[in-house]
Design an enzyme around this catalytic site. Structure first.
Site: not given
Length: 368
Positions: A96, A118, A132, A205, A207, A238
């Site tokens: 994704d 996936e 994603e 991490h 967003r 990250h």
């Protein structure tokens, strides 16, 4: 000979695609071509080295403080020439990421079939995870081969109107990767530092968690660590500058947590295997840690991997400080709660996903 190109650009993609690459390369009827975009540069390269994979093409798109616009435009622009030169019969993409979406769009424009590794993970909330959830739904519109890791993922695709004959339940290739990376003789300075304490492994991490949600997550973690002298935490931070800023401001003064640069996949898997507990807002770790019998507190409001929640290996705790604090304390203090999570069955496969994917690609004559 059928030409199979794999396109990916981030470390999580590499971890899950390298087992597929190495399996495809054993098939004499297939020519395997690897193209990386370099969406994540250093972290991607570390993963490739771990699995012994050398790209045939490297688009090298990463730039400082890149945006979703930058990545999407760069992949479309730079991948076009590579696809036209190679003319693969099938392009495999993973999951994704923005690389995945942009590569799929490029293939659609050139009428090249897509195989989606996936496939079928869903939250049905386009803002969580962002971007994603949009990316994977968009890929599913186009994909000819849908490699679903679980039966639930398959059912998601069927409900969306996808042809059941074009969906294969394979398990997740993350489990295949663990068979390569986890070692009995692993050592690491963090393990020496944490000797005598329960080690908590942290990743954060996402967003959608940037800003106040991430500060709340870190404050909850700090409170728990400051209250217990038998618990230490390791947080590979990250490379996103905002994540690093929040981590340093909220956790930097706590001597019971080590903030370290991102670790390579070999270290990551082995540290999880030796940790007592995992806190994360990541995706793949929700599959990897339960496979290593480690309880996982998921610092997100929703997950596209509900199988782990259903069997009890994962617990959704959101980004609320008090909720994370209470769940963290309970998992540390209540042995019955901990054992139930640690001993939950692994719903993500048996480590043979790459073989199943290669079998489909090799055997499909396009008439299915």
């Amino acid at each position: 000979m059928k030409k199979i190109m794999l396109v990916f650009g981030t470390r999580p993609e590499a971890v899950k695609m390298c087992p597929v690459i190495n399996e495809l390369k054993t098939r004499k009827t297939l020519q395997t071509i690897v193209c990386v975009t370099g969406q994540h540069r250093q972290m991607l390269d570390q993963a490739l080295q771990t699995f012994g994979v050398a790209p045939d093409y490297d688009l090298d798109i990463m730039k400082e403080r890149q945006t979703l616009f930058d990545v999407t435009a760069a992949v479309l622009e730079k991948l076009k020439g590579t696809l036209e030169a190679v003319r693969p019969d099938v392009v495999l993409v993973h999951g994704d990421t923005t690389t995945t979406f942009a590569a799929t769009l490029a293939c659609f424009y050139l009428n090249i079939p897509i195989g989606h590794v996936e496939a079928g993970l869903r939250t049905y909330n386009l803002q969580a995870p962002y971007p994603e959830e949009f990316n994977r739904q968009a890929v599913s519109i186009i994909a000819r081969y849908n490699f679903a890791p679980t039966e639930r993922a398959r059912q998601n695709l069927i409900r969306e109107g996808k042809d059941p004959k074009r969906i294969w339940v394979t398990g997740n290739t993350a489990i295949d990767a663990l068979k390569t990376t986890v070692r009995d003789n692993f050592t690491h300075p963090a393990l020496e530092w944490a000797k005598g304490s329960r080690l908590v492994f942290i990743t954060a991490h996402r967003r959608e968690n940037l800003g106040e949600p991430m500060r709340h997550m870190f404050r909850a973690i700090r409170r728990v660590l400051e209250e217990r002298n038998d618990v230490k935490a390791l947080y590979p931070v990250h490379m996103n500058p905002d994540v690093r800023k929040y981590a340093q401001e909220e956790l930097g003064a706590c001597d019971r947590i080590r903030l370290v640069p991102p670790v390579d996949v070999f270290d990551c898997h082995n540290l999880i295997a030796r940790a007592y507990l995992v806190l994360t807002d990541s995706g793949g770790i929700q599959e990897e840690a339960p496979s290593l019998n480690k309880p996982v507190l998921v610092m997100r409001e929703t997950t596209e991997r509900p199988e782990g929640v259903e069997v009890g290996a994962l617990k959704l705790v959101g980004a609320n400080e008090e909720t994370i604090y209470r769940a963290f304390c309970e998992t540390l203090d209540d042995r019955q709660v901990y054992d139930a999570m640690a001993n939950a069955p692994n719903p993500y496969g048996d480590g043979n996903a790459a073989k199943r994917i290669a079998n489909v690609i090799e055997q499909d004559d396009g008439e299915l």
